[in-house]
Design an enzyme around this catalytic site. Structure first.
Site, PDB file in Angstrom:
ATOM      1  N   HIS A  73      -3.075   4.510  10.555  1.00 49.16           N
ATOM      2  CA  HIS A  73      -3.768   5.600   9.153  1.00 49.16           C
ATOM      3  C   HIS A  73      -3.189   7.105   9.320  1.00 49.16           C
ATOM      4  O   HIS A  73      -2.319   7.587   8.718  1.00 49.16           O
ATOM      5  CB  HIS A  73      -5.215   5.155   9.391  1.00 49.16           C
ATOM      6  CG  HIS A  73      -5.104   5.767   6.937  1.00 49.16           C
ATOM      7  ND1 HIS A  73      -4.781   4.935   6.708  1.00 49.16           N
ATOM      8  CD2 HIS A  73      -6.335   7.148   7.159  1.00 49.16           C
ATOM      9  CE1 HIS A  73      -5.480   5.687   5.549  1.00 49.16           C
ATOM     10  NE2 HIS A  73      -5.747   6.867   5.926  1.00 49.16           N
TER      11      HIS A  73
ATOM     12  N   ASP B 256      -2.539   0.427  11.143  1.00 44.61           N
ATOM     13  CA  ASP B 256      -3.490   0.921  10.373  1.00 44.61           C
ATOM     14  C   ASP B 256      -4.688  -0.201  10.368  1.00 44.61           C
ATOM     15  O   ASP B 256      -4.853  -1.569  10.393  1.00 44.61           O
ATOM     16  CB  ASP B 256      -3.385   1.207   9.108  1.00 44.61           C
ATOM     17  CG  ASP B 256      -4.262   2.015   7.882  1.00 44.61           C
ATOM     18  OD1 ASP B 256      -5.292   2.110   8.411  1.00 44.61           O
ATOM     19  OD2 ASP B 256      -3.135   2.356   7.396  1.00 44.61           O
TER      20      ASP B 256
ATOM     21  N   SER C 231      -2.973   6.788   0.901  1.00 49.79           N
ATOM     22  CA  SER C 231      -4.763   6.417   1.000  1.00 49.79           C
ATOM     23  C   SER C 231      -5.506   7.004  -0.022  1.00 49.79           C
ATOM     24  O   SER C 231      -5.181   5.931  -0.737  1.00 49.79           O
ATOM     25  CB  SER C 231      -5.007   7.263   2.686  1.00 49.79           C
ATOM     26  OG  SER C 231      -6.584   7.172   3.670  1.00 49.79           O
TER      27      SER C 231
END
Lengths: 351, 351
Positions: free
Chosen positions: A325, A296, A141
């Site tokens: 995610h 995601d 991320s």
């Protein structure tokens, strides 16, 4: 400056903090006495070629990286590698709005870019450990944004790069999503333009952020398959929202999250090449693994694959996880097993 | 009760309003003097077998249905069908918080369910037009929730049913998304618990709703392909957010939207069968077309397909549109052409 126990070693485990000095930021301001929180595992070998840098994401600190990704028998095994986990600026442990005293405290904390983190981390690695080569830079991320920045800026230093669930150039869609998180917090009257007295005063804003995060942070399949029950042991959907998602964000500091959200929105390695993303990614010399998570909704595999194609020596490895995610947090051993498998293969490449 | 010009004929075109009397709502309260806004095209034939009911969605009124889906040469051709477009309760034209006087005005407007709309529409169709058979019920999004409710509740009356971008039983993921819309509005101090003086007072809340809607209402591909430019003619992403999305919601009434959002969250035909969705959908006798939009983030095709499999006489027709859910507004002729093609085929089936 306010105190918030969530960021204390009691909750975050043992970590060190180094003052790396003044950091001139991309946006022009200088962060005075920039402090980086870090934790190390293993030892730097004599050849100094076994250093691994691990970065952190939006809602986590070095602790989750340590707990989920590092350990004996894991791909990132301290017996083999010297692993340095560095908290990003704004994490709540490194220099952040809530823990910075004086003129840069709270709402006056300067705007920080992903590139500033890389500058700061480089200084830490060199000055503290004499590291000049990185066997691997790994992050997910926002941590992945830092990995891309490292690989583009220091192509000779970074031998391998592994990015989970991130893009090198943030999409407008993701920018907009992050804007909804920001607005959820700043619309809370108790945020008071950033001048609240205690982190928990902004509970309504953080609660709204948690709910928005719940929509895109997981996936439709996660909810449909009731993984909040089978994987997380919650008794109902509402129990999950309150007991996991609201509880996750509630102890955090609003200004710290806003600092990172602003940074997240602007992650873009093509800053270095006047907006030419192909040129920026073309600079990478590291062997790269681009590892999106199948479900995601922030960084769909399709977006990541488009970038992967621009990297000279990259492999595209999709990690299957209906957690989307949030799989990053390592709730499911099936997720971490996939990450480990890919990291082992990547680390086996001769640099 | 407040006035809001957005809902006047000057902006909404010509429509009729009928007071269908008191409506006892599912939640127990009685909506006094329930008014339904409607518009008709074409004529009911002697056999009374050419009536088509068109329903409305969250952010639209009968006007968009009229403009986008009905017309000479279209599948819904007034030369052939008697088309009745009915605004749902809360649309701003039918009985809604903002236009209801007295004890049920504004924040005191009762909670309404999709089933209440169907009750009200049935009364209108019978009393006003003597309609006892529906050649087709057609709607998208919340309009599609009404179509499912119609087909399950009145299996003999509904000959054909066409649902675009909707589910028969709302998912928790979608419930949660809608909750973020609600929180965006109710967190605005100017909403004042529903007792604002003018719709525009809640501009901050509506603006936040617009931004959240922008994240899931379109698709990542829509932004990546810059369809806001090629399709909508906007000069930049920010121009699109302000000029299209904020401008879209800005004139609407917050309480009206909240009324519909609450209803949307609870759309579920399995209320009639103690939670047994298969049993509920199994009641449908209509020939059904289940038509999700390929890039819809509210109602992903996968969710719609699962329901389609539970309907005895259904076909699954995915409409390709990177505009995602917002494709419903008919910006792209390629979208409406697909809808028309499917509707023509459906209408060709002998009932």
């Amino acid at each position: 400056m306010i105190s918030n126990d969530f960021y204390s070693p009691a909750n975050q485990g043992t970590y060190s903090v180094r003052d790396i000095g003044d950091l001139v930021l991309e946006e022009g301001e200088t962060l005075r006495g920039c402090k980086l929180a870090y934790r190390t595992h293993g030892k730097l070998n004599a050849a100094r070629d076994n250093a691994v840098l691990v970065t952190t994401w939006f809602s986590g600190t070095g602790k989750v990286m340590e707990d989920v990704y590092v350990g004996p028998g894991r791909a990132l095994d301290p017996a083999r590698y010297f692993i340095v986990i560095v908290d990003q600026i704004g994490s709540g442990l490194s220099s952040s709005p809530h823990n910075t005293p004086g003129a840069q405290s709270m709402a006056y904390f300067p705007k920080v870019r992903i590139g500033d983190d890389v500058d700061a981390q480089l200084r830490l690695l060199k000055d503290e450990f004499g590291i000049t080569d990185l066997a691997l830079v790994f992050g997910g991320s926002m941590g992945g944004q830092q990995v891309y920045e490292w690989a583009v800026r220091y192509p000779d230093m970074v031998k391998r790069a592994a990015v989970v669930a991130a893009t090198a150039c943030n999409t407008f869609h993701d920018f907009l999503f992050t804007e909804t998180l920001i607005e959820a917090v700043t619309s809370d009257p108790n945020w008071r333009g950033g001048w609240y007295e205690r982190s928990e005063d902004v509970r309504d804003g953080l609660s709204r952020m948690a709910v928005i995060f719940s929509v895109l942070g997981w996936s439709t399949e996660f909810y449909e398959k009731k993984r909040w029950q089978s994987l997380l042991g919650m008794s109902s959907e509402r129990d999950f929202i309150n007991g996991v998602m609201r509880a996750y964000f509630a102890p955090m500091d609003a200004n710290d999250l806003l600092c990172k959200a602003w940074k997240w929105q602007r992650g873009d390695v093509s800053r270095h090449t006047a907006g030419d993303l192909a040129k920026a990614l073309g600079r990478i010399k590291a062997k790269c693994y681009v590892m999106p998570i199948s479900h995601d909704m922030f960084f769909p595999p399709r977006d990541c694959e488009a970038e992967h194609r621009l990297i000279p020596n990259s492999e595209f490895r999709v990690i299957e996880a209906v957690e989307g995610h949030m799989a990053l947090n390592g709730f499911d051993p099936a997720y971490t097993a996939q990450v480990d498998k890919h990291l082992r293969e990547l680390l086996a490449f001769e640099a």
